[in-house]
Design a protein around this motif. Sequence first.
Motif, short mmCIF file in Angstrom:
data_model
loop_
_atom_site.label_atom_id
_atom_site.label_comp_id
_atom_site.label_asym_id
_atom_site.label_seq_id
_atom_site.Cartn_x
_atom_site.Cartn_y
_atom_site.Cartn_z
N LYS A 1 -1.14 11.14 -1.27
CA LYS A 1 -2.05 10.90 -2.40
C LYS A 1 -1.23 10.67 -3.67
O LYS A 1 -1.51 9.74 -4.43
N GLU A 2 -0.22 11.50 -3.89
CA GLU A 2 0.63 11.34 -5.07
C GLU A 2 1.40 10.03 -5.03
O GLU A 2 1.54 9.34 -6.05
N ALA A 3 1.90 9.66 -3.85
CA ALA A 3 2.65 8.41 -3.71
C ALA A 3 1.73 7.21 -3.99
O ALA A 3 2.16 6.23 -4.63
N GLU A 4 0.48 7.28 -3.55
CA GLU A 4 -0.47 6.20 -3.80
C GLU A 4 -0.74 6.07 -5.31
O GLU A 4 -0.81 4.96 -5.84
N LYS B 1 0.03 2.84 -7.72
CA LYS B 1 -0.99 2.23 -8.60
C LYS B 1 -0.45 2.16 -10.03
O LYS B 1 -0.65 1.15 -10.71
N ARG B 2 0.19 3.23 -10.49
CA ARG B 2 0.76 3.21 -11.85
C ARG B 2 1.81 2.13 -11.98
O ARG B 2 1.88 1.43 -12.97
N ALA C 1 1.75 -1.20 -14.41
CA ALA C 1 2.78 -1.35 -15.45
C ALA C 1 3.33 -2.76 -15.49
O ALA C 1 3.91 -3.17 -16.48
N ILE C 2 3.13 -3.49 -14.43
CA ILE C 2 3.69 -4.85 -14.34
C ILE C 2 2.85 -5.84 -15.12
O ILE C 2 1.73 -5.79 -15.33
#
Length: 109
Positions: A96-99, A103-104, A108-109
């Motif tokens: 969940k944290e990796a997902e 997303k962040r 950011a791109i």
Amino acid sequence: MRGAPRVPPASKQVVANLPVIMITEEVLKELGEDADCCICKENLVVNDKMQELPCKHAFHPPSLKPWLDEHNSCPICRHELQTDDHVYENWKEREKEAEEDRKRAANAI
């Protein structure tokens, strides 16, 4: 660990604490005359006891327990219940944290 591990059964305590609701005439009218338990396919009748998952979907308790032992998710929306397997729960939290990190990074791109 490669890929997602097999989902362990739902926690016995979590399943035991799921609320049991009674099908009333009003609920049956709302659901329609052909309403059934989507696990056992039995038509719902007034005074049927149903066990309600956190996602608000409900099923006959004798059908739900074996389903959660094998699949540990709502058969309708796939909401997953907590397990007693700490290794799996830790893996799920890391995923969940990796997902969220992915997303962040994409935003950011």
